[in-house]
Scaffold this active site. Sequence first.
Site, mmCIF file in Angstrom:
data_model
loop_
_atom_site.group_PDB
_atom_site.id
_atom_site.type_symbol
_atom_site.label_atom_id
_atom_site.label_comp_id
_atom_site.label_asym_id
_atom_site.label_seq_id
_atom_site.Cartn_x
_atom_site.Cartn_y
_atom_site.Cartn_z
ATOM 1 N N GLY A 72 31.087 65.228 54.199
ATOM 2 C CA GLY A 72 31.986 65.029 55.334
ATOM 3 C C GLY A 72 33.233 64.256 54.969
ATOM 4 N N THR A 75 35.317 58.739 59.191
ATOM 5 C CA THR A 75 34.892 58.481 60.556
ATOM 6 C C THR A 75 34.871 56.982 60.798
ATOM 7 O OG1 THR A 75 33.298 59.083 62.272
ATOM 8 C CG2 THR A 75 32.403 58.369 60.150
ATOM 9 N N TRP A 76 34.500 56.605 62.019
ATOM 10 C CA TRP A 76 34.394 55.190 62.398
ATOM 11 C C TRP A 76 32.991 54.922 62.899
ATOM 12 C CZ3 TRP A 76 32.968 53.152 67.122
ATOM 13 C CH2 TRP A 76 33.145 51.769 67.287
ATOM 14 N N ALA A 138 28.268 63.088 65.567
ATOM 15 C CA ALA A 138 28.680 63.569 64.244
ATOM 16 C C ALA A 138 27.530 63.446 63.253
ATOM 17 C CB ALA A 138 29.880 62.772 63.748
ATOM 18 N N ILE A 139 27.603 64.246 62.189
ATOM 19 C CA ILE A 139 26.584 64.241 61.142
ATOM 20 C C ILE A 139 27.276 64.183 59.782
ATOM 21 C CG2 ILE A 139 24.783 65.607 59.995
ATOM 22 C CD1 ILE A 139 24.067 66.762 62.719
ATOM 23 N N GLY A 140 26.745 63.338 58.914
ATOM 24 C CA GLY A 140 27.185 63.281 57.522
ATOM 25 C C GLY A 140 25.996 62.842 56.680
ATOM 26 N N GLY A 151 23.221 60.145 57.879
ATOM 27 C CA GLY A 151 22.608 60.796 59.028
ATOM 28 C C GLY A 151 23.562 61.149 60.145
ATOM 29 N N CYS A 169 36.636 63.139 61.111
ATOM 30 C CA CYS A 169 35.935 64.247 60.451
ATOM 31 C C CYS A 169 36.904 65.314 59.944
ATOM 32 C CB CYS A 169 34.892 64.858 61.372
ATOM 33 S SG CYS A 169 33.659 63.680 61.937
#
Length: 224
Positions: A72, A75-76, A138-140, A151, A169
């Site tokens: 990914g 993000t925050w 969101a997923i990473g 996760g 993202c």
Amino acid sequence: MAKLTIVRLGVDVPYEQAWALQRRVHSHRVTGSLGDTALLLEHAPVYTAGKRTAAHERPADDTPVVDVDRGGRVTWHGPGQLVGYPIMRVGDIGAYVHALEDAMIQICADFGVAVRRIEGRSGVWVPGEGGPDRALGAIGIRIAGGVTMHGFALNCANDLRWFNRIVPCGLADAAVTSLSQEAGRRIVVDEVMPYAEKRLAEALEAEPYEMHEEDLLQAVARQR
């Protein structure tokens, strides 16, 4: 049915501290000395960047960013956002990501908020209906030795202005939202947590088992 040990790490957890714990749990899961484990928490405010983050997606004002080993982009994480780090052995990566999305879809449904997948984009979304689609979860992830790290992140009652400094993202054509914003009332992480534990275990086809953080730390220390 396999067991999923769930550990609540609390609030205002420094990112580096949780990342170090993830790595320790991960190494023991790879060797089989620990079982599948999910860490649930709220981070202290932090920007993190996955391996595919482009320079223009980072904060323009030189706000510090932690570069991490997940997939990914940038993000925050911070107060009001539920973060989950399942550390577990998986075979089918696509099915695993699908399961994390299923868990978030069900959590949102528990609070009367309808979200869905969008083709070509991970995470869960509120359709824009004339405007941009809004990311709510969101997923990473990272897979090493057949075991997951990192996760998902579910926006509950966080200040969405944190996302204004970045291209979340890497999706310049999308917006960001939260459970609170979509439900029209404040929904804090503490309210969401029991639903998240239940839905995550269901999606991963596991039986949840709660463990205190102190017990996990002792278990990891004994395995050194």
